[in-house]
Motif scaffolding. Structure first.
Motif: not given
Length: 306
Positions: A48-58
């Protein structure tokens, strides 16, 4: 037996990422985490944390994407030997995708609908004008989801089914995207003069189907998962820029097919579950009609139902 009647079964290893293997492993890992229950909570929190980080990068990438796309398209135009020939091929690619979407939307889906409900889908599709217009205008399944749910409610579908089927469909039902990605990969392979064997076509089809499930319900999300499909046949990821010129329009057509399929799926589930719905409704009416029961007894029944 002569040599002509002997089948030669051979195999080969190619360099590159095993994307199909990664997709299969991810599915197995997800099923495993679901069976582990609370023990898998730390790993779920990590993802979940990795997904949130990737959404910010996206988000950062989206802000920079217009400039990046401009240079990608410019670089591809500089490499073109015959611009007229490329435009002609893009036109054929465009018409091929539209033909595939048309046959799927009004052929395959209609046949499945008729077999499941014993009814023609024409009158239901005719009531989805606002849904199709919204899907075509926004190119987003997620943005169209409230309109789709409202349309299904107007057609008299059970709200419990529509609120379950439509959100799942908007997330994982990307049949139009899967078709487009498979055709696009084969088109790029033909442009690059890469030989596509039967095994490679099957691998592209399976990868496109799996990748489309993970595609977000936002405009042109298929371009992101398109990289996985191209990697299956060892094509460079930058070749995605070849189809950017027509992808914005194709995205609207395939999104329309996706949301129509979501609504038809909700109708099919309602038709197949009609017996259970009628039993539940009759039980609820019988319970609500017990006016002779004391007030405290009704409270206990309600507690038992919950």
């Amino acid at each position: 037996m002569s040599e002509l009647e002997t089948y030669q079964i051979t195999g080969e290893y190619q360099s590159g990422s095993n994307v199909l293997g990664l997709v299969c492993f991810s599915i197995v890992l997800g099923i495993t985490l679901g069976k582990m229950g609370d023990k898998s909570r730390p790993l779920q929190d990590f993802f979940h944390a990795l997904s949130e980080a990737m959404m910010i990068i996206t988000g950062w990438v989206i802000w920079l994407s217009p400039l990046g796309v401009f240079f990608l398209v410019t670089a591809k135009i500089m490499e073109i030997d015959s611009f007229k020939e490329l435009v002609g091929r893009l036109g054929l690619y465009f018409m091929t995708v539209l033909l595939g979407l048309f046959l799927h939307g009004f052929g395959t889906l209609s046949i499945l609908f008729i077999l499941a409900t014993k009814k023609l889908p024409c009158r239901y599709i005719a009531k989805m004008g606002q849904v199709m217009a919204t899907a075509f205008g926004t190119a987003s399944s997620s943005a169209t989801m409230p309109i789709t749910i409202g349309c299904c409610d107007d057609m008299g579908l059970d709200p419990r089914i529509t609120r379950f089927v439509i959100p799942i469909g908007a997330t994982i039902n990307m049949d139009g995207t899967a078709l487009y990605e498979a055709v696009a990969a084969i088109f790029i392979a033909q442009l690059r003069k890469v030989e596509m064997s039967f095994g490679k076509i099957i691998a592209v089809s399976v990868t496109a189907t799996a990748a489309s499930i993970g595609a977000a319900g936002i405009p042109q999300a298929g371009l992101v998962t398109m990289v996985m499909v191209l990697d299956t046949v060892n094509l460079p990821a930058e070749d995605v820029s070849i189809i950017l010129a027509v992808d914005w329009l194709l995205d609207r057509f395939r999104t329309t097919i996706n949301v129509v399929c979501d609504a038809l799926g909700a109708i099919i589930v309602t038709s197949l579950s009609q017996g259970d719905i009628d039993k539940t409704r009759a039980a609820n009416n019988e319970r609500d009609g017990r006016s002779d029961a004391p007030s405290h007894e009704l409270t206990e029944i309600e507690k038992g139902d919950h």
